[in-house]
Design a protein around this motif. Structure first.
Motif, PDB file in Angstrom:
ATOM      1  N   ASN A   1      38.157  44.095  40.464  1.00 15.95           N
ATOM      2  CA  ASN A   1      37.967  43.011  41.461  1.00 15.95           C
ATOM      3  C   ASN A   1      38.844  42.957  42.403  1.00 15.95           C
ATOM      4  OD1 ASN A   1      35.720  41.847  40.092  1.00 15.95           O
ATOM      5  ND2 ASN A   1      36.818  40.326  38.827  1.00 15.95           N
ATOM      6  N   ALA A   2      40.172  43.080  42.138  1.00 19.45           N
ATOM      7  CA  ALA A   2      41.353  42.891  43.255  1.00 19.45           C
ATOM      8  C   ALA A   2      41.305  44.065  44.258  1.00 19.45           C
ATOM      9  CB  ALA A   2      42.697  43.021  42.298  1.00 19.45           C
ATOM     10  N   VAL A   3      40.871  45.239  43.739  1.00 19.39           N
ATOM     11  CA  VAL A   3      40.788  46.414  44.751  1.00 19.39           C
ATOM     12  C   VAL A   3      39.483  46.319  45.528  1.00 19.39           C
ATOM     13  CG1 VAL A   3      40.254  48.949  44.628  1.00 19.39           C
ATOM     14  CG2 VAL A   3      41.848  48.059  43.105  1.00 19.39           C
ATOM     15  N   LEU A   4      38.422  45.760  44.960  1.00 18.02           N
ATOM     16  CA  LEU A   4      37.216  45.594  45.839  1.00 18.02           C
ATOM     17  C   LEU A   4      37.415  44.678  46.926  1.00 18.02           C
ATOM     18  CD1 LEU A   4      34.137  46.379  46.215  1.00 18.02           C
ATOM     19  CD2 LEU A   4      33.641  44.607  44.361  1.00 18.02           C
ATOM     20  N   GLU A   5      38.174  43.468  46.597  1.00 17.22           N
ATOM     21  CA  GLU A   5      38.219  42.584  47.535  1.00 17.22           C
ATOM     22  C   GLU A   5      39.176  42.877  48.743  1.00 17.22           C
ATOM     23  OE1 GLU A   5      36.638  39.704  48.036  1.00 17.22           O
ATOM     24  OE2 GLU A   5      35.402  40.360  46.235  1.00 17.22           O
ATOM     25  N   ALA A   6      40.189  43.993  48.268  1.00 19.33           N
ATOM     26  CA  ALA A   6      40.990  44.566  49.204  1.00 19.33           C
ATOM     27  C   ALA A   6      40.330  45.414  50.354  1.00 19.33           C
ATOM     28  CB  ALA A   6      42.373  45.029  48.518  1.00 19.33           C
ATOM     29  N   LEU A   7      39.606  46.030  49.624  1.00 22.03           N
ATOM     30  CA  LEU A   7      38.666  47.153  50.652  1.00 22.03           C
ATOM     31  C   LEU A   7      37.817  46.034  51.368  1.00 22.03           C
ATOM     32  CD1 LEU A   7      37.740  49.763  48.051  1.00 22.03           C
ATOM     33  CD2 LEU A   7      39.033  50.388  50.113  1.00 22.03           C
ATOM     34  N   ARG A   8      36.939  45.083  50.886  1.00 24.92           N
ATOM     35  CA  ARG A   8      36.110  44.372  51.733  1.00 24.92           C
ATOM     36  C   ARG A   8      36.950  43.483  52.775  1.00 24.92           C
ATOM     37  NH1 ARG A   8      32.310  42.008  46.599  1.00 24.92           N
ATOM     38  NH2 ARG A   8      30.660  43.844  46.637  1.00 24.92           N
ATOM     39  N   SER A   9      38.009  43.452  52.657  1.00 22.05           N
ATOM     40  CA  SER A   9      39.070  42.496  53.603  1.00 22.05           C
ATOM     41  C   SER A   9      39.366  43.245  54.680  1.00 22.05           C
ATOM     42  CB  SER A   9      40.104  41.568  52.739  1.00 22.05           C
ATOM     43  OG  SER A   9      41.120  42.549  52.206  1.00 22.05           O
ATOM     44  N   GLY A  10      39.402  44.699  54.382  1.00 22.23           N
ATOM     45  CA  GLY A  10      39.958  45.523  55.458  1.00 22.23           C
ATOM     46  C   GLY A  10      41.273  46.020  55.454  1.00 22.23           C
ATOM     47  N   LYS A  11      42.127  45.526  54.271  1.00 19.52           N
ATOM     48  CA  LYS A  11      43.468  45.850  54.062  1.00 19.52           C
ATOM     49  C   LYS A  11      43.553  47.568  54.165  1.00 19.52           C
ATOM     50  CE  LYS A  11      45.536  43.390  51.101  1.00 19.52           C
ATOM     51  NZ  LYS A  11      46.794  42.843  51.961  1.00 19.52           N
ATOM     52  N   SER A  12      44.649  47.626  54.751  1.00 16.27           N
ATOM     53  CA  SER A  12      44.921  49.094  54.793  1.00 16.27           C
ATOM     54  C   SER A  12      45.357  49.846  53.701  1.00 16.27           C
ATOM     55  CB  SER A  12      46.210  49.248  55.888  1.00 16.27           C
ATOM     56  OG  SER A  12      46.162  50.699  56.302  1.00 16.27           O
ATOM     57  N   ILE A  13      44.541  50.678  52.987  1.00 23.91           N
ATOM     58  CA  ILE A  13      44.662  51.329  51.890  1.00 23.91           C
ATOM     59  C   ILE A  13      45.022  52.974  51.768  1.00 23.91           C
ATOM     60  CG2 ILE A  13      43.747  51.780  49.494  1.00 23.91           C
ATOM     61  CD1 ILE A  13      42.502  49.186  49.328  1.00 23.91           C
ATOM     62  N   ASP A  14      46.080  53.492  51.415  1.00 24.95           N
ATOM     63  CA  ASP A  14      46.133  54.893  51.819  1.00 24.95           C
ATOM     64  C   ASP A  14      45.619  55.625  50.576  1.00 24.95           C
ATOM     65  OD1 ASP A  14      47.753  54.851  54.029  1.00 24.95           O
ATOM     66  OD2 ASP A  14      49.613  54.605  53.225  1.00 24.95           O
ATOM     67  N   ARG A  15      45.565  55.261  49.413  1.00 24.12           N
ATOM     68  CA  ARG A  15      45.158  55.995  48.483  1.00 24.12           C
ATOM     69  C   ARG A  15      44.407  55.021  47.488  1.00 24.12           C
ATOM     70  NH1 ARG A  15      50.257  57.270  49.404  1.00 24.12           N
ATOM     71  NH2 ARG A  15      51.064  56.655  47.295  1.00 24.12           N
ATOM     72  N   LEU A  16      43.565  55.701  46.729  1.00 25.64           N
ATOM     73  CA  LEU A  16      42.646  55.068  45.674  1.00 25.64           C
ATOM     74  C   LEU A  16      42.590  55.945  44.665  1.00 25.64           C
ATOM     75  CD1 LEU A  16      41.106  52.280  44.716  1.00 25.64           C
ATOM     76  CD2 LEU A  16      38.860  53.823  45.472  1.00 25.64           C
TER      77      LEU A  16
END
Length: 247
Positions: free
Chosen positions: A12-27
């Motif tokens: 849930n945390a990762v999905l919401e981070a992606l949806r919010s547009g947070k800058s993620i380098d690696r998944l």
């Protein structure tokens, strides 16, 4: 602002981070998991081409996890947020200066990237533009190597360097890349709105990027070896631009 990367764990945390547009380098995703929640994450990450997706074994996720509750998914966020190219151009406009940007075509060493960001700040460049693929992002090591410059120098991340150069040319910039086969930099007019392109540590500037640059500049060298470290080359070129702007 701290120099640590941020680890986000759990579906849930990762999905919401992606949806919010947070800058993620690696998944990192457990290779073998199949369910609706994971499917949603994999669908969402397709909208973020700057995010490097890697399927790993559970042992790797256990090693990465800080909470022990990763649920088969962990994301590493950039130590710093990326800006937009418009932010870089706006900074130049606010200072009443012709834009000066440094574009990095595939820098992979975090110490080199940090050193170049430091140089960019000291040379008065309005921002740095990096590639999202096959290149290092704004990690904690980069932040430390920049010696604080990352707090003041905007960094944008783009999917296509050539498209970015073309768009900036439409905004009045012209481009010079550093390459051993170019004309001696002291013979070139490096004034005005300019983009300085520095290539990969081993391969240099890619052929198409080099073709799209207006000038190719070489740094005169008198020693017994034939090339400079990428961050040193960036510094030499950047301060030649500074010298010409001051003259």
């Amino acid at each position: 602002m701290g120099y640590s990367e941020f680890m986000i764990e759990g579906r849930n945390a990762v999905l919401e981070a992606l949806r919010s547009g947070k800058s993620i380098d690696r998944l990192y995703v457990f290779d073998g998991a199949h369910d609706n929640a994971l499917g949603s994450i994999l669908k969402e990450v397709k909208k973020h081409p700057e995010c490097k997706l890697t399927f790993v074994k559970k042992e790797k996720l256990d090693e990465l996890s800080e909470t022990g509750k990763h649920q088969g998914v962990a994301a590493v966020c950039a130590a710093y947020e990326y800006c937009e190219i418009e932010d870089i151009l706006r900074k130049a406009e606010e200072k009443g200066e012709p834009p000066f940007v440094i574009i990095l075509d595939g820098i992979e060493d975090p110490h080199n990237l940090g050193a170049i960001i430091r140089t960019a700040n000291l040379a008065g460049a309005h921002g740095v533009i990096i590639r999202f693929d096959r290149a290092v992002g704004l990690t904690a090591t980069v932040a430390k190597a920049s010696a604080g410059a990352l707090n003041y120098t905007p960094v944008a991340k783009v999917t296509n360097i050539n498209d970015t150069i073309k768009k900036l040319k439409d905004r009045g910039l012209w481009f010079v890349c550093a390459d051993m086969d170019g004309e001696t930099m002291y013979k070139l007019n490096l004034k005005g709105p300019i983009g300085l392109v520095i290539g990969n540590e081993g391969k240099g500037v890619s052929p198409l990027v080099k073709k799209n640059c207006d000038f190719v500049a070489s740094i005169p060298m008198k020693g017994d070896i034939d090339s400079l470290n990428a961050s040193v080359a960036a510094g030499v070129m950047a301060f030649e631009i500074v010298r010409q702007r001051l003259s």
